[in-house]
Structures are given as structure tokens and as C-alpha cells.
Design an enzyme around this catalytic site. Sequence first.
Site, PDB file in Angstrom:
ATOM      1  N   HIS A  30      -1.249  -5.410  -5.586  1.00 56.56           N
ATOM      2  CA  HIS A  30      -1.346  -5.884  -4.205  1.00 56.56           C
ATOM      3  C   HIS A  30      -0.573  -4.903  -3.329  1.00 56.56           C
ATOM      4  O   HIS A  30       0.549  -4.523  -3.662  1.00 56.56           O
ATOM      5  CB  HIS A  30      -0.773  -7.293  -4.062  1.00 56.56           C
ATOM      6  CG  HIS A  30      -0.899  -7.838  -2.678  1.00 56.56           C
ATOM      7  ND1 HIS A  30      -2.116  -7.948  -2.037  1.00 56.56           N
ATOM      8  CD2 HIS A  30       0.030  -8.260  -1.788  1.00 56.56           C
ATOM      9  CE1 HIS A  30      -1.925  -8.428  -0.824  1.00 56.56           C
ATOM     10  NE2 HIS A  30      -0.619  -8.619  -0.645  1.00 56.56           N
ATOM     11  N   HIS A  42       0.566  -7.234   5.214  1.00 56.28           N
ATOM     12  CA  HIS A  42      -0.422  -7.022   4.152  1.00 56.28           C
ATOM     13  C   HIS A  42      -1.638  -7.899   4.386  1.00 56.28           C
ATOM     14  O   HIS A  42      -1.642  -8.765   5.259  1.00 56.28           O
ATOM     15  CB  HIS A  42       0.196  -7.233   2.760  1.00 56.28           C
ATOM     16  CG  HIS A  42       0.990  -8.492   2.588  1.00 56.28           C
ATOM     17  ND1 HIS A  42       0.652  -9.460   1.685  1.00 56.28           N
ATOM     18  CD2 HIS A  42       2.121  -8.940   3.192  1.00 56.28           C
ATOM     19  CE1 HIS A  42       1.532 -10.447   1.719  1.00 56.28           C
ATOM     20  NE2 HIS A  42       2.441 -10.146   2.640  1.00 56.28           N
ATOM     21  N   CYS A 134      -6.708  -5.251   0.191  1.00 55.05           N
ATOM     22  CA  CYS A 134      -5.345  -4.934   0.621  1.00 55.05           C
ATOM     23  C   CYS A 134      -5.038  -3.441   0.525  1.00 55.05           C
ATOM     24  O   CYS A 134      -4.303  -2.899   1.356  1.00 55.05           O
ATOM     25  CB  CYS A 134      -4.328  -5.734  -0.191  1.00 55.05           C
ATOM     26  SG  CYS A 134      -4.400  -5.446  -1.975  1.00 55.05           S
TER      27      CYS A 134
END
Length: 156
Positions: A30, A42, A134
Site C-alpha cells: 500500500h 493515500h 494507491c
Amino acid sequence: MGQRQTKPEEFVPGAHIYRLIPNTPIDCYHHGIYIGDNMVIHFLGPVKKLVDPDPSECQKCGHRPDTNRGVVKTCLDCFLVGQRLFIAQYIWRSLIFRRKRRLIHPKQPDEVVAKANELLKTGFGTYSLVGNNCENFASFCKCGFSISGQVFGGSY
């Protein structure tokens, strides 16, 4: 993009950071942009089944993992969820992506933070694991174009 494990005190606002996503069959990460003061912007996809049946609001940043999705600003702890922190190391080199030659040229840290804050207000489109995720968000903030090395089989 290279990688190395790091500690929060080793990076500055504008850094492209990432962490392992636990319990996946292959190593997936991530990604986000560190903006300073232990905060990260994010891009989160749709809510998945949560391990914690009663996720509560973070006392530091107010994030709720069961409701806050899209481009979000959270504390570093909410971003990391107990995982190790890595910082993306951008290498100035030519990249051929979608038949176009690109030079990976990271923006200045203040420009990266400004772009992340802008996208926090305007959004980054609809989340797609293979087309708008992401890592696409973080690379767009950092370099001005969207790419995911995870999706295209490795680092860039």
C-alpha cells in the site's frame, strides 16, 4: 523505483512511502505520500471485510477504516497498520510505458505535498486495482504520471 526499509525520522515531506499489505497470497504493498507531522495522504479502495468487527475512530487523526475511502489523510500509524515502513527510491532513468519514453524525474518535495493535498480535495477518480490504485496515486504525486510497478510486473 527501488526500495529500502526506513524509519519515520529518515524521510521528509514529499516522500513516496509504502508498506506490506498483510495476508495476501503474493507480496502487495500500500502506497502513499508522507506530508509531514506524521501524516500521510493515500488512496484507498472499497471497504473489504475488516478483521476488527468494531473499528473505532483513530484518536490521532479521526480515520475510520470502515468508512473513509478514496483519497484520505491519516496519521502514519493508520497508514502502517503495524507493518514496516519503506520509502520509494526513484532512479533518474528512461522508462518506456504505454509506448512512450518517459524520464522518471521526481518533483520537488513541496510540489509533491501540494499535489497530494490538491487530490485530497478533488479526488483521484474511481479506484481500480489494475488501473487506478494507491501506487498510481503516489507515483502521480511524485513524478506527474501514473504507473503501478506491481500491476506491470515489478519495480520501475
